[in-house]
Design an enzyme around this catalytic site. Sequence first.
Site, short mmCIF file in Angstrom:
data_model
loop_
_atom_site.label_atom_id
_atom_site.label_comp_id
_atom_site.label_asym_id
_atom_site.label_seq_id
_atom_site.Cartn_x
_atom_site.Cartn_y
_atom_site.Cartn_z
N GLY A 1 0.81 -1.10 0.04
CA GLY A 1 0.08 0.19 0.07
C GLY A 1 0.98 1.11 0.01
O GLY A 1 0.94 1.97 0.83
N TYR A 2 1.40 1.59 -1.07
CA TYR A 2 2.24 2.78 -1.28
C TYR A 2 1.46 3.86 -2.05
O TYR A 2 1.10 4.79 -1.61
CB TYR A 2 3.52 2.47 -2.35
CG TYR A 2 4.79 2.06 -1.15
CD1 TYR A 2 4.34 1.31 -0.08
CD2 TYR A 2 6.14 2.35 -1.93
CE1 TYR A 2 5.87 0.91 0.78
CE2 TYR A 2 7.06 1.93 -1.11
CZ TYR A 2 6.89 1.28 0.12
OH TYR A 2 7.84 0.89 0.87
N SER A 3 1.23 3.57 -3.32
CA SER A 3 0.26 4.74 -4.09
C SER A 3 -0.95 4.90 -3.76
O SER A 3 -1.86 4.07 -3.11
CB SER A 3 0.19 4.08 -5.68
OG SER A 3 1.63 3.52 -5.84
N GLU B 1 12.57 -3.66 -4.70
CA GLU B 1 11.51 -3.90 -5.55
C GLU B 1 12.11 -3.81 -7.20
O GLU B 1 11.85 -4.59 -8.12
CB GLU B 1 10.27 -2.62 -5.33
CG GLU B 1 9.22 -2.96 -6.30
CD GLU B 1 8.03 -2.04 -6.18
OE1 GLU B 1 8.04 -1.61 -5.05
OE2 GLU B 1 7.21 -2.03 -6.70
N SER C 1 8.29 4.76 -12.22
CA SER C 1 8.16 4.67 -13.73
C SER C 1 9.51 5.06 -14.39
O SER C 1 10.61 5.49 -13.66
CB SER C 1 7.18 5.98 -14.21
OG SER C 1 7.98 7.21 -13.99
C1 FAD Z 1 -0.12 -2.84 -13.04
C2 FAD Z 1 0.51 -1.88 -11.72
C3 FAD Z 1 0.42 -2.60 -10.65
C4 FAD Z 1 1.18 -1.73 -9.57
N1 FAD Z 1 1.01 -2.24 -8.19
C5 FAD Z 1 1.11 -1.38 -7.25
C6 FAD Z 1 1.17 -1.88 -5.80
O1 FAD Z 1 1.18 -3.05 -5.57
N2 FAD Z 1 1.28 -1.02 -4.77
C7 FAD Z 1 1.23 0.44 -4.85
O2 FAD Z 1 1.64 1.04 -4.18
N3 FAD Z 1 1.37 0.93 -6.07
C8 FAD Z 1 1.29 0.11 -7.09
N4 FAD Z 1 1.58 0.65 -8.57
C9 FAD Z 1 1.36 2.14 -8.74
C10 FAD Z 1 2.42 2.57 -9.48
O3 FAD Z 1 3.70 2.36 -8.40
C11 FAD Z 1 2.21 4.09 -9.85
O4 FAD Z 1 1.41 4.01 -10.74
C12 FAD Z 1 3.64 4.70 -10.22
O5 FAD Z 1 4.47 5.03 -9.10
C13 FAD Z 1 3.53 5.90 -10.98
O6 FAD Z 1 2.31 6.72 -10.51
P1 FAD Z 1 0.97 7.39 -11.19
O7 FAD Z 1 0.38 6.14 -11.80
O8 FAD Z 1 0.51 8.22 -10.07
O9 FAD Z 1 1.72 8.43 -12.03
P2 FAD Z 1 2.18 9.74 -12.18
O10 FAD Z 1 3.17 9.97 -11.07
O11 FAD Z 1 0.95 10.69 -12.10
O12 FAD Z 1 2.94 9.75 -13.46
C14 FAD Z 1 2.57 9.98 -14.65
C15 FAD Z 1 3.65 10.23 -15.65
O13 FAD Z 1 4.50 11.43 -15.67
C16 FAD Z 1 5.85 10.84 -15.42
N5 FAD Z 1 6.44 11.86 -14.13
C17 FAD Z 1 5.83 12.08 -13.06
N6 FAD Z 1 6.67 12.61 -12.22
C18 FAD Z 1 7.92 13.06 -13.16
C19 FAD Z 1 8.95 13.70 -12.89
N7 FAD Z 1 9.43 14.37 -11.74
N8 FAD Z 1 10.03 13.49 -14.06
C20 FAD Z 1 9.72 13.08 -15.08
N9 FAD Z 1 8.54 12.67 -15.41
C21 FAD Z 1 7.51 12.38 -14.37
C22 FAD Z 1 5.85 9.50 -15.20
O14 FAD Z 1 7.03 8.92 -15.52
C23 FAD Z 1 4.60 9.20 -15.96
O15 FAD Z 1 4.86 8.77 -17.13
C24 FAD Z 1 0.97 -0.26 -9.71
C25 FAD Z 1 0.77 0.37 -10.97
C26 FAD Z 1 0.53 -0.48 -12.15
C27 FAD Z 1 0.30 -0.16 -13.19
#
Ligand code: FAD
Length: 395
Positions: A129-131, A246, A380
């Site tokens: 539970g991070y995101s 991770e 990402s």
């Molecule tokens: C299939 C899947 C499984 C997952 N499982 C888990 C889980 O079990 N537990 C959990 O906690 N999370 C989980 N996640 C969440 C995942 O960690 C997040 O989706 C990820 O950290 C990106 O955050 P966001 O989706 O809010 O995108 P955003 O942070 O909104 O990013 C959107 C885009 O903007 C870019 N971006 C954002 N900030 C910057 C920056 N400073 N510089 C350059 N580019 C940037 C990103 O690279 C991305 O392309 C999962 C995600 C997916 C898709």
Amino acid sequence: MDLSFTQEELQFQQEVRQFLAENLPAHIVEARKNNGGVFVEKDVALEWQAILVKKGWAVPQWPVEHGGTDWTPSQKYLFSKECYQAGAPMLIPLGLLMLAPVIMAFGSEAQKAEYLPKILSGEHYWCQGYSEPGSGSDLASLKLKAESDGDDYILNGSKIWTTHAHLADHIYCLVRTDSDCKPQRGISFLLVDMNAPGITVEPIITMADDHEVNQVFFDNVRIPKSNRIGEENKGWTYAKYLLEFERGGGFNGDRLLHELGHLKGLMADCKVQTAGFDANGSIARQVAQIEIDLKALEIIELRILSSVSGGGNPGPESSIMKLTYTRIEQSISELSVDVLGYRGFAMDLQPDRSGERPDYISSVVPRYLNNRAASIFGGSQEIQRNIVAKMVLGL
Ligand SMILES: Cc1cc2nc3c(=O)[nH]c(=O)nc-3n(C[C@H](O)[C@H](O)[C@H](O)COP(=O)(O)OP(=O)(O)OC[C@H]3O[C@@H](n4cnc5c(N)ncnc54)[C@H](O)[C@@H]3O)c2cc1C
């Protein structure tokens, strides 16, 4: 850096190979091959975990005192290599390889005694539970509130994209325990029982038509403070430590080599069935490029292996590993869909019952779709590049 293996290590490799030949069930190999998800099914992973636990080989990365092995880094590498080459599934890392190192490094003795054996045996199945909605890359902005109430915290808020939350009995959570400071300084790391009253899990169905991720809601959930890892408001340190595992806790080269083997099998089938398949050699050239990239990944992995001699954490170089293996993994699954051609239409997502083609073909498109997420989850690609720029290259 010495990248060669000793005679003893090569002997060990033979021992592992023999163990796998005798103990890795064919139905587990088949289930892994036919699976298009990020992880294999929970019951398949736990069955394989139980076999490895019995042998004492489930968590070579753990210290011996907690049930790990005293293997050298080279032995760990060879074990991982042999497992993937034999078609064994990856064990679900959420508890075993992500949470466990945090408990070992920062948990109390009571937490180590309570949680580590249950993670190892599979009695506890964890999710992460991070995101949160609005807090992904900018994780430190997370808002799930943990208010102090005597010996407990009261949790309100939600987590999103939580992989396997619908299957898990426990979730480790980053929670906000202080809002009046720099965001990173007001986060704590909590271990939460999913059966606690006030927790609900809503499915999120992915474009591959899978149920792997979820949104988890916390509505006045009462959790004892004794479930906190380390100090209050120091959770950011523990959270970052976990992320290194991770992103770069395992070796992926051989897993991907195995995937490439499936792609080659698919090409061989197509060659038989389709006149003029790859007549201009364009697919063969792309496969050759992937093989070259895999060689480069192997060298990165061996370099990290050579510099980390037992017990260390992977460090920011784990971001280089994540960047590289994600790119290769996506290339393999993308090319597999190209090779499949019209047979990969979305209507073919469900396993084919006609008997005209092997079941594993049905996993090609879901795997491709699921792999799109690999450049997002665990941080990402853009974020990994930022880390490499700052922490590795010192830019
Ligand atoms: C299939 C899947 C499984 C997952 N499982 C888990 C889980 O079990 N537990 C959990 O906690 N999370 C989980 N996640 C969440 C995942 O960690 C997040 O989706 C990820 O950290 C990106 O955050 P966001 O989706 O809010 O995108 P955003 O942070 O909104 O990013 C959107 C885009 O903007 C870019 N971006 C954002 N900030 C910057 C920056 N400073 N510089 C350059 N580019 C940037 C990103 O690279 C991305 O392309 C999962 C995600 C997916 C898709």
